[in-house]
Motif scaffolding. Structure first.
Motif, mmCIF file in Angstrom:
data_model
loop_
_atom_site.group_PDB
_atom_site.id
_atom_site.type_symbol
_atom_site.label_atom_id
_atom_site.label_comp_id
_atom_site.label_asym_id
_atom_site.label_seq_id
_atom_site.Cartn_x
_atom_site.Cartn_y
_atom_site.Cartn_z
ATOM 1 N N ASP A 430 0.913 -1.274 0.000
ATOM 2 C CA ASP A 430 0.168 0.127 0.094
ATOM 3 C C ASP A 430 0.830 1.313 -0.212
ATOM 4 O OD1 ASP A 430 -1.740 2.044 0.414
ATOM 5 O OD2 ASP A 430 -3.031 0.956 1.918
ATOM 6 N N ASP A 438 -2.486 -8.198 1.631
ATOM 7 C CA ASP A 438 -3.014 -9.083 1.001
ATOM 8 C C ASP A 438 -4.405 -8.750 0.190
ATOM 9 O OD1 ASP A 438 -0.896 -10.559 1.928
ATOM 10 O OD2 ASP A 438 -1.950 -11.604 3.328
ATOM 11 N N ILE A 439 -4.202 -9.036 -1.083
ATOM 12 C CA ILE A 439 -5.395 -8.877 -1.929
ATOM 13 C C ILE A 439 -5.955 -10.277 -2.264
ATOM 14 C CG2 ILE A 439 -6.423 -8.237 -4.038
ATOM 15 C CD1 ILE A 439 -5.147 -5.943 -2.061
ATOM 16 N N ALA A 473 -4.977 -8.830 -9.211
ATOM 17 C CA ALA A 473 -4.716 -8.239 -7.846
ATOM 18 C C ALA A 473 -4.290 -6.645 -7.822
ATOM 19 C CB ALA A 473 -3.611 -9.109 -6.993
ATOM 20 N N VAL A 476 -7.327 -4.575 -8.589
ATOM 21 C CA VAL A 476 -8.210 -4.510 -7.376
ATOM 22 C C VAL A 476 -7.565 -3.465 -6.677
ATOM 23 C CG1 VAL A 476 -8.912 -5.667 -5.615
ATOM 24 C CG2 VAL A 476 -9.187 -6.737 -7.689
ATOM 25 N N HIS A 477 -6.063 -3.448 -6.453
ATOM 26 C CA HIS A 477 -5.624 -2.719 -5.417
ATOM 27 C C HIS A 477 -5.397 -1.149 -5.924
ATOM 28 C CE1 HIS A 477 -2.532 -1.925 -2.259
ATOM 29 N NE2 HIS A 477 -1.401 -1.646 -3.489
ATOM 30 N N ASN A 531 -1.592 4.197 -4.400
ATOM 31 C CA ASN A 531 -1.701 3.087 -5.111
ATOM 32 C C ASN A 531 -2.198 3.447 -6.765
ATOM 33 O OD1 ASN A 531 -0.954 1.445 -3.042
ATOM 34 N ND2 ASN A 531 -3.328 1.446 -2.395
#
Length: 600
Positions: A430, A438-439, A473, A476-477, A531
């Motif tokens: 992050d 953790d994603i 991932a 999403v992040h 991010n």
């Protein structure tokens, strides 16, 4: 020897005979085994990387030769005394073309000493043969500081200096030696390496060794991508699905599967497909052609390749498509994550996601795996403009352990995917807190609207999935697929490694290169990042150059050649490297390089 005894030594002057230097330049230093030569010139024939001179009879004067250290940027001399190795003043000829490791420093003397001399040349206080120097019209200033010889050579000797002609038999011997050592390298490449290294076979050998190593690594990667080991396939897991379509289909833009047309009975094509499904994806034909006379029938076989063929089902379409599908994993009950079903791209909802290995046309191969064989060639860009990220990911894959570290909190990752529905934890950083997070994502891969093709990164031909899940991932992040369109490799490496020290080198209008990054020299702190790159600092401050490769203060500009030398040092030190081209559209090219694109 008598030659050494005749020479007048000064603590910072080194002398050598060029003909013997050329003879010692072969990569194996086999001349050291020549008794007559090692007795006459023990220092010159000392094997590289030896910390002491060879224990052969020689006068105390030869101790001044010492050894060249293995520094790639500025070799220095060491004196041996009472069993100890201590630094002494650097070479003062300052004409040395230092480009690599020991014994490259000796090359300088091969340029100046006359071949065939039976003794050491007489040198002036600058370490140069006065007669030879006057003939060439070059003047050398004394160098008292530990400055690099290359700089002085470039500024004082390059305009007027011409190295002596090399002895022909030495060149042919060098070529012969290198051909025997590198049989897989072309003769033209060997000659090019020798020419680039001034005829120095030892340095040319290092170039060819690196070339051969990279080529083997590339060939192994490409070969593993092109060949699937179907010997592991269970014949019972092959399924053949038939459907009607209207005769139209879509082929992947990258490496599309070949289509072989044949005029023969349709059943022959169907038999070929079912008899060898590992070679063919499927077969299609006009639905009613089976009623035609055998000599009038025709069909098309689709061979397996890295790309795919998409056939949309249409009731009573008039054509039949039979597809060979390998179900390496059984059907499983979906346990959805909180992201996949709600994700969009360009404002549109996505199609039905695919489950790799479950007979849906995605990674349906017996060699399927997540991190079994991590390789830079596993990364295959899809329909999202995130080349900046996938380029960075491919570069990271040169270090497979770094990729496996991303899945450190996924139990049994080496055994996945498993028969049951799979869930993965991908550990990213992050950038607002610089803490690892953790994603949690499920095994499904997003598709484009309509569900006919994957949206993002595709699995490799051999079913390697790690890049697909890391990309999902990261999407999403960063807040969604649209938030990873456009960016910089350095931003990707921050997310993947948690390392703030990222450098960007840009070419200015005068052609020289500058060093920049996120460190603010005014506040003496790093800029705030996020991010999603657009939510954080997107500029660049002038930064000090990395110490590896030479360092340098803020604002220092280097030439392209100097930058390349630094890049070699960074690569040797295992820095992760990538590059990007300027421009406004990746539909255009400049000198063969795609504009607005990134490369590993």
């Amino acid at each position: 020897s008598s030659d050494l005894a005749e020479a007048k030594f000064e603590p910072n002057v080194i002398m050598a005979s060029s003909v013997n230097l050329w003879r010692t330049s072969n990569s194996s230093y086999g001349a050291w085994q020549h008794n007559a030569l090692q007795t006459k010139y023990p220092a010159l024939y000392a094997p590289a990387r030896e910390h002491r001179l060879p224990s052969v009879g020689f006068s105390h004067h030869s101790q001044a030769f010492g050894r060249l250290c293995e520094s790639k940027s500025s070799p220095e001399l060491r004196s041996v005394s009472s069993g100890k190795s201590t630094p002494i003043a650097p070479l003062t000829t300052c004409a040395a073309k230092f480009c690599g490791t020991a014994p490259d420093g000796w090359t300088a003397f091969a340029d100046f000493a006359v071949p065939g001399h039976g003794r050491m040349p007489h040198l002036d206080k600058h370490g140069m043969d006065k007669a030879d120097l006057s003939e060439r019209g070059a003047k050398l200033p004394a160098v008292e500081k530990r400055s690099k010889a290359q700089d002085v050579y470039t500024s004082t000797l390059a305009p007027s200096f011409r190295p002596p002609k090399r002895v022909p038999d030495v060149d042919s011997a060098a070529v012969s030696n290198l051909r025997a050592r590198f049989p897989q390298v072309k003769l033209a490449e060997i000659k090019a390496a020798l020419d680039a290294e001034g005829g120095h076979a030892g340095r040319a050998a290092r170039v060819l060794q690196e070339l051969a190593k990279r080529r083997r690594r590339r060939d192994m990667s490409i070969e593993s991508e092109q060949l699937i080991d179907w010997s592991e396939a269970d014949p019972k897991k092959w399924k053949f699905r038939s459907k009607e379509f209207d005769g139209s289909y879509t082929l992947s833009s990258f490496d599309p599967p070949p289509i072989v047309q044949a005029r023969a009975p349709v059943m022959k094509g169907v038999k070929q497909l079912k008899g060898n499904p590992s070679q063919y994806m499927g077969v299609f034909y006009q639905s009613d052609i089976a009623t035609f006379p055998p000599q009038d029938q025709a069909y098309s076989l689709v061979e397996r390749a890295k790309g795919n063929i998409v056939v949309a089902e249409v009731d009573d379409g008039g054509f039949t498509w039979i597809e060979a599908m390998y179900h390496v994993l059984p059907k499983a009950t979906v346990q959805p994550d909180e992201f996949t079903d709600s994700m969009t791209y360009e404002g549109k909802p996505l199609g039905k996601p695919w489950c790799p290995g479950r007979g849906e046309g995605c990674a349906d191969v017996p060699t399927i795996g997540v991190v079994k064989n991590v390789d830079p060639f596993d990364v295959m860009q899809g329909g999202v403009g995130d080349c900046w990220f996938l380029c960075a990911l491919s570069a990271l894959a040169e270090f497979p352990g770094a990729v496996r570290q991303l899945f450190q909190n996924t139990p049994d990752i080496e055994l996945m995917p498993k028969a049951e529905f799979n869930t993965y934890a991908v550990t990213l950083f992050d950038l607002t807190t610089w803490d690892p997070v953790d994603i949690i994502i499920d095994e499904r891969l997003c598709t484009k609207p309509g569900g006919q093709e994957l949206l993002g990164c595709a699995p490799s031909l051999t079913g390697d999935l790690w890049a697909c899940y890391v990309e999902k991932a990261v999407a999403v992040h960063c807040g969604g697929w649209d938030n990873i369109v456009g960016g910089q490799c350095t931003h990707a490496w921050r997310i993947l490694t948690g390392c703030r020290d990222q450098y960007t080198f840009e070419q200015s209008e005068d052609g020289r290169w500058t060093c920049g990054g996120d460190f603010n020299p005014n506040t003496k702190s790093w800029e705030n990042t996020a991010n999603s790159r657009d939510d954080g600092f997107v500029g660049s401050w002038a930064m000090e150059w990395p110490k590896v490769g030479g360092g340098g203060k803020r604002g220092l500009k280097v030439t392209s050649d100097q930058l390349f030398d630094r890049m070699c040092a960074w690569d040797d030190a295992n820095y992760i490297l990538a590059c990007g081209s300027k421009g406004n559209s990746d539909k255009e090219k400049t000198d063969g390089i795609v504009d607005n694109h990134t490369y590993t």
